[in-house]
Design a protein around this motif. Structure first.
Motif, PDB file in Angstrom:
ATOM      1  N   MET A  34      -3.302   6.267  -7.816  1.00 44.13           N
ATOM      2  CA  MET A  34      -2.402   6.866  -8.552  1.00 44.13           C
ATOM      3  C   MET A  34      -1.163   6.726  -7.884  1.00 44.13           C
ATOM      4  O   MET A  34       0.153   6.680  -8.651  1.00 44.13           O
ATOM      5  CB  MET A  34      -2.547   8.383  -8.732  1.00 44.13           C
ATOM      6  N   LEU A  35      -0.691   6.539  -6.700  1.00 48.35           N
ATOM      7  CA  LEU A  35       0.382   6.349  -6.025  1.00 48.35           C
ATOM      8  C   LEU A  35       0.758   4.877  -6.086  1.00 48.35           C
ATOM      9  O   LEU A  35       1.763   4.552  -5.341  1.00 48.35           O
ATOM     10  CB  LEU A  35       0.344   6.819  -4.449  1.00 48.35           C
ATOM     11  N   GLY A  36      -0.154   3.999  -6.690  1.00 51.90           N
ATOM     12  CA  GLY A  36       0.296   2.597  -6.743  1.00 51.90           C
ATOM     13  C   GLY A  36      -0.213   1.770  -5.831  1.00 51.90           C
ATOM     14  O   GLY A  36      -0.195   0.535  -5.666  1.00 51.90           O
ATOM     15  N   LEU A  37      -1.404   2.182  -4.985  1.00 54.68           N
ATOM     16  CA  LEU A  37      -2.078   1.141  -3.730  1.00 54.68           C
ATOM     17  C   LEU A  37      -3.310   0.475  -4.647  1.00 54.68           C
ATOM     18  O   LEU A  37      -4.101   1.119  -5.275  1.00 54.68           O
ATOM     19  CB  LEU A  37      -2.384   2.148  -2.656  1.00 54.68           C
ATOM     20  N   ASP A  38      -2.934  -0.884  -4.584  1.00 52.50           N
ATOM     21  CA  ASP A  38      -4.001  -1.544  -5.055  1.00 52.50           C
ATOM     22  C   ASP A  38      -4.644  -2.124  -3.919  1.00 52.50           C
ATOM     23  O   ASP A  38      -4.169  -3.106  -3.087  1.00 52.50           O
ATOM     24  CB  ASP A  38      -3.315  -2.704  -6.002  1.00 52.50           C
ATOM     25  N   THR A  39      -6.029  -1.992  -3.630  1.00 54.73           N
ATOM     26  CA  THR A  39      -6.827  -2.384  -2.362  1.00 54.73           C
ATOM     27  C   THR A  39      -7.217  -3.776  -2.520  1.00 54.73           C
ATOM     28  O   THR A  39      -7.368  -4.281  -1.496  1.00 54.73           O
ATOM     29  CB  THR A  39      -7.678  -1.423  -1.993  1.00 54.73           C
ATOM     30  N   THR A  40      -6.855  -4.415  -3.749  1.00 58.62           N
ATOM     31  CA  THR A  40      -7.293  -5.746  -3.693  1.00 58.62           C
ATOM     32  C   THR A  40      -6.053  -6.644  -3.483  1.00 58.62           C
ATOM     33  O   THR A  40      -6.144  -7.796  -3.403  1.00 58.62           O
ATOM     34  CB  THR A  40      -7.823  -6.296  -5.239  1.00 58.62           C
ATOM     35  N   LYS A  41      -4.889  -6.079  -3.255  1.00 60.64           N
ATOM     36  CA  LYS A  41      -3.725  -6.871  -2.772  1.00 60.64           C
ATOM     37  C   LYS A  41      -3.035  -6.678  -1.417  1.00 60.64           C
ATOM     38  O   LYS A  41      -3.462  -5.714  -1.014  1.00 60.64           O
ATOM     39  CB  LYS A  41      -2.391  -6.419  -3.908  1.00 60.64           C
ATOM     40  N   SER A  42      -2.507  -7.510  -1.051  1.00 61.67           N
ATOM     41  CA  SER A  42      -1.759  -7.502   0.388  1.00 61.67           C
ATOM     42  C   SER A  42      -0.900  -6.187   0.394  1.00 61.67           C
ATOM     43  O   SER A  42      -0.137  -5.891  -0.503  1.00 61.67           O
ATOM     44  CB  SER A  42      -0.829  -8.579   0.467  1.00 61.67           C
ATOM     45  N   LEU A  43      -1.041  -5.215   1.550  1.00 65.32           N
ATOM     46  CA  LEU A  43      -0.337  -4.288   1.474  1.00 65.32           C
ATOM     47  C   LEU A  43       1.191  -4.596   1.814  1.00 65.32           C
ATOM     48  O   LEU A  43       2.006  -3.700   1.251  1.00 65.32           O
ATOM     49  CB  LEU A  43      -0.595  -3.422   2.893  1.00 65.32           C
ATOM     50  N   LYS A  44       1.524  -5.794   2.182  1.00 66.74           N
ATOM     51  CA  LYS A  44       2.899  -6.100   2.483  1.00 66.74           C
ATOM     52  C   LYS A  44       3.616  -6.383   0.930  1.00 66.74           C
ATOM     53  O   LYS A  44       4.890  -6.492   1.034  1.00 66.74           O
ATOM     54  CB  LYS A  44       2.813  -7.334   3.234  1.00 66.74           C
ATOM     55  N   SER A  45       2.804  -6.549  -0.137  1.00 70.18           N
ATOM     56  CA  SER A  45       3.579  -7.151  -1.385  1.00 70.18           C
ATOM     57  C   SER A  45       3.604  -5.793  -2.096  1.00 70.18           C
ATOM     58  O   SER A  45       3.957  -5.952  -3.512  1.00 70.18           O
ATOM     59  CB  SER A  45       2.365  -8.246  -1.972  1.00 70.18           C
ATOM     60  N   GLN A  46       3.135  -4.673  -1.842  1.00 75.11           N
ATOM     61  CA  GLN A  46       3.150  -3.303  -2.428  1.00 75.11           C
ATOM     62  C   GLN A  46       4.203  -2.372  -2.085  1.00 75.11           C
ATOM     63  O   GLN A  46       4.207  -2.034  -0.698  1.00 75.11           O
ATOM     64  CB  GLN A  46       1.898  -2.728  -2.457  1.00 75.11           C
ATOM     65  N   SER A  47       5.180  -2.113  -3.058  1.00 76.78           N
ATOM     66  CA  SER A  47       6.110  -1.118  -2.611  1.00 76.78           C
ATOM     67  C   SER A  47       5.438   0.445  -2.580  1.00 76.78           C
ATOM     68  O   SER A  47       4.487   0.559  -3.132  1.00 76.78           O
ATOM     69  CB  SER A  47       7.335  -1.119  -3.735  1.00 76.78           C
ATOM     70  N   TYR A  48       6.204   1.021  -1.351  1.00 78.11           N
ATOM     71  CA  TYR A  48       5.841   2.198  -1.313  1.00 78.11           C
ATOM     72  C   TYR A  48       6.895   3.156  -0.659  1.00 78.11           C
ATOM     73  O   TYR A  48       7.454   2.508   0.494  1.00 78.11           O
ATOM     74  CB  TYR A  48       4.393   2.609  -0.449  1.00 78.11           C
ATOM     75  N   GLY A  49       7.505   3.986  -1.326  1.00 83.40           N
ATOM     76  CA  GLY A  49       8.702   4.622  -0.623  1.00 83.40           C
ATOM     77  C   GLY A  49       9.942   3.782  -0.621  1.00 83.40           C
ATOM     78  O   GLY A  49      10.209   3.115  -1.504  1.00 83.40           O
ATOM     79  N   ASP A  50      10.384   3.770   0.678  1.00 81.07           N
ATOM     80  CA  ASP A  50      11.746   3.077   0.801  1.00 81.07           C
ATOM     81  C   ASP A  50      11.098   1.420   1.440  1.00 81.07           C
ATOM     82  O   ASP A  50      11.687   0.604   1.859  1.00 81.07           O
ATOM     83  CB  ASP A  50      12.591   3.429   1.906  1.00 81.07           C
TER      84      ASP A  50
END
Length: 158
Positions: A34-50
């Motif tokens: 719900m916060l936008g984390l997609d576990t199938t994608k690289s963590l570095k490519s997904q925005s979170y906060g700043d």
């Protein structure tokens, strides 16, 4: 990260990061989605906060490493050492990783690289687990010494 007697190198920090990541997604994957984390994608490519999700988990791992180093230093100063029971538990943890690798029909080196990150070796994981165990022993004993006076504690209902 380094103290007088201990060090958390990049490999160990990566282990802490991955362990934190697996623990968090294992506990509340639906909420993180719900916060936008997609576990199938690289963590570095997904925005979170700043920053990114990678930044978030790296920050968490760095904080864990700092706390681990602090407790390990206090443990050393107070004469703590890993017990035979601790070493057996660590051996069991490492054997569990080996068994998991075997269940996937891959060698341990491949297992450590695929689970914890490229270049992470069994020895790196063991050093991180040993340091964490030493720190945990101190922390648990310290927490047991804290005494709270119930009469002085005030509770307010929100």
């Amino acid at each position: 990260l380094k103290t007088d007697n201990f060090q958390v190198d990049n490999a160990m920090l990566t282990y802490y990061l991955k362990t934190r990541y697996y623990n968090v997604i294992g506990q509340d994957n639906q909420y993180l989605t719900m916060l936008g984390l997609d576990t199938t994608k690289s963590l570095k490519s997904q925005s979170y906060g700043d920053g990114t999700w990678f930044d978030y988990f790296l920050s968490q791992a760095t904080q864990q490493a700092k706390e681990t180093l602090l407790c390990a230093e206090k443990a050393k100063a107070d004469g703590y050492e890993l017990t035979e029971e601790d070493i057996k538990a660590i051996d069991d943890t490492m054997a569990g990783f080996a068994a998991e690798a075997e269940s996937y029909k891959i060698d341990e080196a491949t297992y450590y690289n695929s689970v914890f990150g490229q270049g992470i070796k069994k020895e790196d994981v063991r050093r991180a687990v040993e340091l964490s165990q030493l720190a945990t022993n101190y922390y648990d004993d310290y927490m047991d010494t804290l005494v709270y006076d119930d009469a002085k504690l005030r509770f307010t209902q929100v």
